[in-house]
Motif scaffolding. Structure first.
Motif, PDB file in Angstrom:
ATOM      1  N   LEU A 143     -10.443  -9.263 -12.146  1.00  0.00           N
ATOM      2  CA  LEU A 143     -10.198  -9.258 -10.712  1.00  0.00           C
ATOM      3  C   LEU A 143      -9.294 -10.375 -10.401  1.00  0.00           C
ATOM      4  N   ASP A 147      -5.716  -9.628  -8.392  1.00  0.00           N
ATOM      5  CA  ASP A 147      -5.730 -10.350  -6.967  1.00  0.00           C
ATOM      6  C   ASP A 147      -4.409 -10.933  -6.790  1.00  0.00           C
ATOM      7  N   HIS A 150      -1.812  -8.355  -6.456  1.00  0.00           N
ATOM      8  CA  HIS A 150      -1.758  -7.844  -5.236  1.00  0.00           C
ATOM      9  C   HIS A 150      -1.157  -8.834  -4.138  1.00  0.00           C
TER      10      HIS A 150
ATOM     11  N   GLU B 165      -9.480 -12.694  -0.042  1.00  0.00           N
ATOM     12  CA  GLU B 165      -8.741 -13.190  -1.389  1.00  0.00           C
ATOM     13  C   GLU B 165      -9.935 -12.676  -2.591  1.00  0.00           C
ATOM     14  N   GLY B 166      -9.621 -11.750  -3.440  1.00  0.00           N
ATOM     15  CA  GLY B 166     -10.393 -11.265  -4.406  1.00  0.00           C
ATOM     16  C   GLY B 166     -11.046 -10.026  -4.184  1.00  0.00           C
ATOM     17  N   ILE B 168     -10.194  -7.025  -4.343  1.00  0.00           N
ATOM     18  CA  ILE B 168      -9.063  -6.013  -4.796  1.00  0.00           C
ATOM     19  C   ILE B 168      -9.648  -4.357  -4.629  1.00  0.00           C
ATOM     20  N   HIS B 169     -10.898  -4.091  -4.609  1.00  0.00           N
ATOM     21  CA  HIS B 169     -10.932  -2.876  -4.459  1.00  0.00           C
ATOM     22  C   HIS B 169     -10.811  -2.253  -2.813  1.00  0.00           C
ATOM     23  N   PHE B 171      -8.511  -3.793  -1.146  1.00  0.00           N
ATOM     24  CA  PHE B 171      -6.962  -4.017  -0.776  1.00  0.00           C
ATOM     25  C   PHE B 171      -6.451  -2.632  -1.536  1.00  0.00           C
ATOM     26  N   GLN B 172      -7.005  -1.887  -2.576  1.00  0.00           N
ATOM     27  CA  GLN B 172      -6.516  -0.938  -3.312  1.00  0.00           C
ATOM     28  C   GLN B 172      -6.738   0.348  -2.388  1.00  0.00           C
ATOM     29  N   GLU B 173      -7.781   0.535  -1.441  1.00  0.00           N
ATOM     30  CA  GLU B 173      -8.105   1.565  -0.287  1.00  0.00           C
ATOM     31  C   GLU B 173      -6.865   1.568   0.423  1.00  0.00           C
ATOM     32  N   PHE B 176      -2.539  -1.918   4.692  1.00  0.00           N
ATOM     33  CA  PHE B 176      -1.429  -2.168   5.237  1.00  0.00           C
ATOM     34  C   PHE B 176      -0.681  -0.958   5.974  1.00  0.00           C
ATOM     35  N   ASN B 191       0.504  -0.526   0.204  1.00  0.00           N
ATOM     36  CA  ASN B 191       1.557  -1.561   0.375  1.00  0.00           C
ATOM     37  C   ASN B 191       2.670  -0.901   1.169  1.00  0.00           C
ATOM     38  N   LEU B 212      -2.313   2.151  -7.306  1.00  0.00           N
ATOM     39  CA  LEU B 212      -1.548   1.170  -7.978  1.00  0.00           C
ATOM     40  C   LEU B 212      -0.257   1.551  -8.609  1.00  0.00           C
ATOM     41  N   TYR B 213       0.071   2.849  -8.570  1.00  0.00           N
ATOM     42  CA  TYR B 213       1.043   3.400  -9.340  1.00  0.00           C
ATOM     43  C   TYR B 213       1.743   4.551  -8.701  1.00  0.00           C
TER      44      TYR B 213
END
Ligand code: SF4
Ligand code: SF4
Lengths: 442, 420
Positions: A143, A147, A150, B165-166, B168-169, B171-173, B176, B191, B212-213
């Motif tokens: 994680l 982060d 990211h 912060e932290g 991550i999941h 964020f990945q949804e 932005f 992104n 992610l890709y």
């Protein structure tokens, strides 16, 4: 093979949740597409050549610090990860991927010491990076470092530093430094300067005094320098270590194109090892640049040059005996060890070598993104570098009181070792000492 | 409009002595020169926490606590980011915008210089401001700023879903998106990066990452139906408003228009694609192989390649010639249509074409001294500072702006003198 207790206790949501979302079908497809599309003759040659002799084991600080536990030998890490994926043609379980990610990301610093001990020069680090790449494509990365990747993707820096915070910090450091040298400037966006000075994300966030010190050194040395006010100022790169090559490339492109936009002749980087690897070796090449399009000079080379040219004079040498750590990425990766010794000897009365040293030095166990995987792995990281503690104890026994660590990750990782093993050394960057002992205007 | 016909193309030489500035002020920062060469300006320090801008020896009426990013707008107005009482704004010819902000940065100018945009932070919320007017909407974070070709529209990548912060999941949804004049798209992306506004101002295209890709281009919030291993910044085809962007397929780069590959070959790298002024030709900087850089015109690379770098591509006004900077074995060179000038430099600036496209000139640096090169012939004068040359509308003369021995000099030189 029995597993050390603390490994089973580690809970990492990056790995847990990532693995929960996987299907065996997705795993198989992803592994095979990475192996087929992104690895070539090199991986095949390594796999075909390795004779499982185990000579690499003695090179690895994990193995040595873990009482020769074969899980932690270089080839042991390969066996538990990429070989299994190859052997099973990608048919492995989510649980396997989780474990493989943990091994590749937190049990190998990609330090390349083992490659020197393998009779065939097999680069275990390269294979661990392929494992990380596969795990990235599967969304199973620890994680904390995910982060950070990211943060790189959004801000082009490592620490979520926002667009305004960067120039604001530089302006604030400039003001602070003016209390010492009233004419000092940190020239922002000066097109046509000789040098662009670039740093890593944590500097503006937590270690702004390093920017202050660099500004003093640049000013006293009379360097025509600048720093960008835009993104592209950060040379660090955790995306390189999560296997997110596309973000790595994007971040490196921003860095080089910022330097090109400012029309500088070279980029001088602060004391960081992994950033150097990314800028000088890995990131530039992913983009197609065989050598960096703008000359890149590591801080050690820079200090070496300004001392040699007499641009900086030492008013009084640093008296406390020092020992010097050789960061993997700039020593095995670039051969800067004699330069760092020149700089140290110019500044310090006494250098006490630790052994082994130079390209044979033990890694700090923080590099390769391992420290960036965060607190869950801190204990494991420290336990896995007992040999470094022993090496430092020996240097201390000979009189060393200060440990010079000319790399950010080494610095932080060695601080943890220093604390845990009760070494009682004071850890410094070369720049800390240079700033302290140099001649400054009254 | 900037009418360069109105500039003084007759007076051979105008001088402004700069050496007394350093005596007058505590310090003088690196100077800027107006496009017409009539003004030279620098940020100067008067006292502790007191700065001003000195233009041709005269300071602006009011000093400021801090001044940075001094830039002339293409229409000749002088701008700087200034702070007073801890607040920041833009000063234009010494007059600050009425609106003040917690911080501003990244000044952008429209090509005609009429419109000026900046990035703004207020109460840790972000937006753009155009000519002093901030967006109504503000966002938790903002990156990758854009100003449209006519300068009436601004855009940026904005964070519409706050993450700690932290996370991550989350964020990945996708947290932005892009905003045009402050209005965010409905679609969310992992992104959003570089973006372009169409010439008619109706479309906004941006690089996006879907997970992610998977990468692609989104136009007005809608992603292309094809995804790619990576993409670089889009541009608009001036002829039909289509969007053209570099895309990576199976580890190789090519160009796609509205999602479909348009070049019949792929490259190790491909970026900085641009259309000729008439929109008929499309060029890009490419690496046909690892470590070999050149320019591809409509998909076909020049035979001549360079081992280090190719940058600053420019078309002649008629679109028939292309000039660029190249770096080879540590030396900078100028290439025109794939042939390389013999002179090499420590640094070169973007080449400039004469209006008829026959002559090419550039600012160059050799051993720390600046001069001008035209058609591979060096000007006799070496200067301490120098700005890009500008051709007169008839191409017969060149405006050369230099600093020599502490004196700023605005010269009009016959083109023939430089071509020899
Ligand atoms: S940590 Fe270093 S020595 Fe150990 S396996 Fe990784 S690269 Fe090899
Ligand atoms: S030393 Fe080389 S050949 Fe022997 S086990 Fe290690 S990687 Fe394989």
């Amino acid at each position: 093979m029995g597993e050390p207790a603390e490994i089973n206790e580690i809970k990492d949501k990056g790995l847990e949740i990532g693995a929960e979302r996987l299907t065996e079908d997705k795993i198989e497809k992803t592994i095979n597409s990475v192996l087929k599309g992104e690895t070539g003759a090199r991986l095949k040659a390594y796999v075909d050549t390795c004779i499982h002799c185990g000579l690499c084991s003695e090179a690895c600080h994990y193995y040595l610090s873990r009482d020769n536990d074969p899980h932690f030998s270089p080839v042991g890490k390969v066996k538990q990860t990429i070989w299994e994926m190859l052997k099973k043609k990608g048919k492995v379980s989510p649980e396997f991927i989780k474990k493989a990610s943990e091994i590749a990301s937190t049990e190998c610093n990609l330090c390349r010491r083992c490659a020197m001990y393998c009779p065939f020069g097999i680069d275990i680090a390269y294979m661990m990076l392929i494992v990380r790449r596969i795990c990235h494509m599967l969304g199973v990365t620890p994680l904390y470092i995910q982060d950070t990747a990211h943060s790189h993707s959004v801000t082009m820096n490592q620490m979520w530093v926002k667009g305004d915070e960067w120039p604001d910090t530089l302006q604030w450091q400039e003001e602070e430094a003016q209390a010492e040298i009233p004419t000092l400037r940190i020239p922002l966006e000066k097109e046509g300067a000789d040098v662009m000075y670039s740093v890593i994300g944590p500097e503006p966030k937590f270690q702004a005094q390093l920017i202050y010190q660099a500004a003093v050194i640049m000013n006293v040395a009379g360097i025509d320098w600048t720093m960008p006010a835009s993104s592209g100022w950060d040379n660090s790169d955790m995306a390189m270590y999560t296997g997110d090559n596309e973000i790595m490339g994007r971040v490196k492109r921003a860095h080089f194109e910022t330097a090109a936009r400012l029309k500088v002749k070279k980029i001088v980087m602060g004391e960081c090892g992994h950033a150097f690897r990314s800028v000088y070796d890995v990131g530039n090449r992913w983009l197609g640049w065989r050598i960096p399009p703008v000359e890149v000079v590591h801080a050690i080379e820079f200090y070496h040059d300004i001392l040699k040219e007499g641009r900086i004079k030492i008013s009084k040498k640093f008296e406390t005996p020092v020992t010097l750590h050789d960061p993997c990425n700039i020593v095995r990766g670039r051969g800067l060890h004699e330069m760092s010794r020149y700089v140290t000897r110019e500044m310090c009365e006494e250098l006490i070598e630790m052994h082994p040293n130079r390209e044979h030095n033990y890694c700090c166990c923080a590099g390769g993104g391992v420290i960036n995987c965060g607190p869950p792995y801190k204990n494991k990281r420290i336990m896995s570098n007992r040999v470094k503690a022993e090496q430092l104890f020996a240097a201390k026994a000979k009189g060393a009181k200060v440990l010079i660590a000319p790399c950010h990750n080494c610095h932080s990782g060695l601080e943890d070792i220093n604390h845990h093993y009760g070494l009682g050394l004071e850890i410094k960057f070369l720049m800390d000492i240079l700033y302290e002992v140099m001649d400054k205007p009254e | 409009m900037i009418d360069i016909k109105e500039w003084d193309w007759e007076t051979p030489e105008k001088k402004i002595v700069l050496s007394d500035w350093t005596e007058k002020f505590r310090w003088v920062e690196e100077p800027s020169v107006s496009p017409d060469g009539e003004k030279i300006a620098a940020i100067v320090k008067l006292d502790e926490g007191e700065f001003n801008v000195c233009v041709n020896g005269q300071t602006w009426e009011n000093p400021f606590e801090k001044i940075w990013y001094l830039r002339f707008s293409p229409d000749g107005r002088l701008t700087a980011i200034v702070s007073e009482m801890g607040e920041w704004t833009l000063a234009v010819d010494g007059i600050p915008w009425e609106e003040k902000f917690a911080y501003i940065w990244n000044t952008l100018f429209s090509p005609d210089g009429k419109n000026i945009a900046v990035a703004v932070q207020n109460d840790m919320q972000y937006c753009m401001a155009l000519n002093g007017i901030p967006w109504e909407e503000t966002y938790a974070n903002m990156t990758h700023f854009a100003l449209g070709p006519d300068g009436t529209k601004t855009a940026a990548s904005v964070q519409v879903e706050k993450t700690s912060e932290g996370e991550i999941h989350k964020f990945q949804e996708g947290t932005f998106t892009a905003a045009l004049d402050g209005k965010a798209w409905d679609t969310r992306f992992v992104n959003v990066w570089n973006m372009a506004i169409s010439p008619d101002g109706t479309k906004l295209a941006a690089e996006v990452r879907l997970n992610l890709y998977d990468y692609t281009i989104a136009v007005n919030g809608e992603a292309w139906k094809n995804t790619f291993g990576c993409v670089w910044e889009p541009v608009f085809n001036p002829q039909n408003n289509a969007v053209v962007a570099p895309v990576r397929v199976a580890g190789k780069w090519s160009l796609a228009e509205d999602g479909n590959i348009i070049w019949d070959r792929a490259f190790f790298q491909l970026w900085h694609q641009m259309f000729s002024p008439d929109g008929k030709r499309l060029v890009a900087i490419v690496a046909p192989k690892f470590g070999e850089w050149t320019i591809a015109v409509d998909g076909k690379p020049w035979r001549r390649t360079f081992d280090e770098f190719v940058t600053d591509v420019v078309f002649s006004p008629d679109g028939n010639r292309i000039a660029a900077l190249a770096k080879e074995k540590g030396k900078w060179k100028i290439t025109v249509n794939g042939s390389v000038w013999t002179n090499t430099f420590d640094m070169t600036w973007k080449p400039v074409f004469s209006p008829d496209g026959k002559n090419v000139a550039a600012k160059v640096d050799r051993n720390g001294k600046y001069t001008i090169i035209m058609n591979d012939r060096l000007w006799r004068q070496e200067c301490d500072e120098l700005w890009d040359p500008v051709f007169s509308p008839d191409g017969q003369k060149v405006l050369v702006r230099t600093i020599e021995d502490g004196t700023y000099c605005r010269r009009i030189i016959p083109t023939a003198e430089l071509t020899g």
